[in-house]
Design a protein around this motif. Structure first.
Motif, mmCIF file in Angstrom:
data_model
loop_
_atom_site.group_PDB
_atom_site.id
_atom_site.type_symbol
_atom_site.label_atom_id
_atom_site.label_comp_id
_atom_site.label_asym_id
_atom_site.label_seq_id
_atom_site.Cartn_x
_atom_site.Cartn_y
_atom_site.Cartn_z
ATOM 1 N N MET A 147 0.836 -1.215 0.000
ATOM 2 C CA MET A 147 0.000 0.000 0.000
ATOM 3 C C MET A 147 0.864 1.257 0.000
ATOM 4 O O MET A 147 0.575 2.218 -0.712
ATOM 5 N N ARG A 148 1.924 1.266 0.812
ATOM 6 C CA ARG A 148 2.789 2.447 0.889
ATOM 7 C C ARG A 148 3.587 2.673 -0.383
ATOM 8 O O ARG A 148 3.860 3.795 -0.754
ATOM 9 N N MET A 149 4.000 1.581 -1.045
ATOM 10 C CA MET A 149 4.792 1.736 -2.264
ATOM 11 C C MET A 149 3.964 2.301 -3.408
ATOM 12 O O MET A 149 4.482 3.031 -4.249
ATOM 13 N N PHE A 150 2.681 1.970 -3.447
ATOM 14 C CA PHE A 150 1.844 2.454 -4.541
ATOM 15 C C PHE A 150 1.044 3.691 -4.176
ATOM 16 O O PHE A 150 0.294 4.207 -4.985
ATOM 17 N N ASP A 151 1.191 4.179 -2.954
ATOM 18 C CA ASP A 151 0.511 5.388 -2.526
ATOM 19 C C ASP A 151 1.305 6.588 -3.028
ATOM 20 O O ASP A 151 2.513 6.664 -2.857
ATOM 21 N N ASP A 152 0.620 7.518 -3.665
ATOM 22 C CA ASP A 152 1.322 8.701 -4.170
ATOM 23 C C ASP A 152 0.991 9.951 -3.352
ATOM 24 O O ASP A 152 1.227 11.064 -3.782
ATOM 25 N N GLY A 153 0.458 9.768 -2.173
ATOM 26 C CA GLY A 153 0.103 10.894 -1.305
ATOM 27 C C GLY A 153 1.296 11.420 -0.527
ATOM 28 O O GLY A 153 2.438 10.983 -0.680
ATOM 29 N N ALA A 154 1.005 12.354 0.335
ATOM 30 C CA ALA A 154 2.037 12.982 1.151
ATOM 31 C C ALA A 154 2.531 12.023 2.237
ATOM 32 O O ALA A 154 1.815 11.123 2.658
ATOM 33 N N ILE A 155 3.755 12.224 2.641
ATOM 34 C CA ILE A 155 4.345 11.472 3.749
ATOM 35 C C ILE A 155 4.514 12.439 4.909
ATOM 36 O O ILE A 155 5.024 13.538 4.740
ATOM 37 N N CYS A 156 4.076 12.001 6.084
ATOM 38 C CA CYS A 156 4.170 12.837 7.274
ATOM 39 C C CYS A 156 5.005 12.141 8.338
ATOM 40 O O CYS A 156 5.002 10.920 8.436
ATOM 41 N N VAL A 157 5.695 12.952 9.126
ATOM 42 C CA VAL A 157 6.510 12.440 10.221
ATOM 43 C C VAL A 157 6.421 13.433 11.368
ATOM 44 O O VAL A 157 6.254 14.634 11.156
ATOM 45 N N GLN A 158 6.485 12.915 12.577
ATOM 46 C CA GLN A 158 6.383 13.762 13.762
ATOM 47 C C GLN A 158 7.735 13.809 14.467
ATOM 48 O O GLN A 158 8.426 12.797 14.557
ATOM 49 N N THR A 159 8.119 14.982 14.930
ATOM 50 C CA THR A 159 9.385 15.143 15.625
ATOM 51 C C THR A 159 9.200 15.955 16.898
ATOM 52 O O THR A 159 8.330 16.820 16.966
ATOM 53 N N GLY A 160 10.003 15.661 17.869
ATOM 54 C CA GLY A 160 9.987 16.415 19.117
ATOM 55 C C GLY A 160 11.157 17.369 19.210
ATOM 56 O O GLY A 160 11.503 17.825 20.298
ATOM 57 N N PHE A 161 11.810 17.660 18.065
ATOM 58 C CA PHE A 161 12.995 18.525 18.055
ATOM 59 C C PHE A 161 12.703 19.896 18.640
ATOM 60 O O PHE A 161 13.519 20.459 19.353
#
Length: 195
Positions: free
Chosen positions: A30-44
């Motif tokens: 699913m992730r390989m064929f998904d062309d949407g945005a990628i999000c990540v959370q950081t506590g920096f």
């Protein structure tokens, strides 16, 4: 020994291993064929002060952030791989550990609990958990760190280990128990040979 309980536990463990394997494959595809945005959370930027005029807050109130969510539209191949590396290793680790545990229980059912085969399978499971836990944690942590760095270079990237590292102790305990069982099996065989 309650064989009904062991047989049920072996079946349930095998089913959970297969479920984790299917989740691993499904999420990966699913992730390989998904062309949407990628999000990540950081506590920096944890506890970073926010501008008072940017938020509808009362006078005299300070606002700070605890986590920042970064999203990338049209991510690169590297970012997609890092996103997969941040989620899939623990599923693969769980699938393989459950599969090894299921095989251990099957061996107990076939040959009995105090045999050389059971002690070997217990040692293999223990070493897998001992080595696999920090390895999976390193892949997940470093993938997350790299993904954050690719979106916000000021944060920086480096080796980070995440996840439940306490599993290393459980793995070492299984290795030790496997060695103790192996010695017990040898002592029993020696005793039977002398009688």
């Amino acid at each position: 020994m309650n064989t009904r309980l062991t047989r049920t536990l072996a079946s349930v463990t095998f089913a959970l291993a297969m479920l984790c394997g299917l989740a691993f494959l499904g999420k990966g595809v699913m992730r390989m064929f998904d062309d949407g945005a990628i999000c990540v959370q950081t506590g920096f930027w944890a506890n970073a002060s926010l501008a008072p005029d940017s938020l509808p807050i009362a006078a005299g109130v300070e606002a700070s952030s605890s986590a920042t969510r970064l999203c990338q539209d049209d991510p690169s191949v590297g970012q997609r791989a890092a996103d997969l590396g941040g989620e899939l290793p623990w599923l693969l680790f769980a699938c393989l550990a459950l599969l090894l545990f299921s095989r251990l229980l099957d061996t107990v059912l076939l040959r009995g609990p105090f045999t050389d085969a059971v002690s070997q399978r217990l040692s293999v499971l223990g070493w897998f958990v001992t080595v696999g836990t920090p390895l999976a944690g390193l892949v997940v942590g470093w993938s997350h760190s790299w993904l954050v760095d690719s979106m916000a270079p000021i944060v920086g990237s480096g080796p980070t280990v995440t996840g439940p590292q306490v599993l290393i102790l459980a793995g070492l305990a299984a290795v030790i128990m496997g060695k103790i069982m192996r010695e017990g099996v040898r002592m029993r065989e020696d005793l039977e040979g002398t009688i």
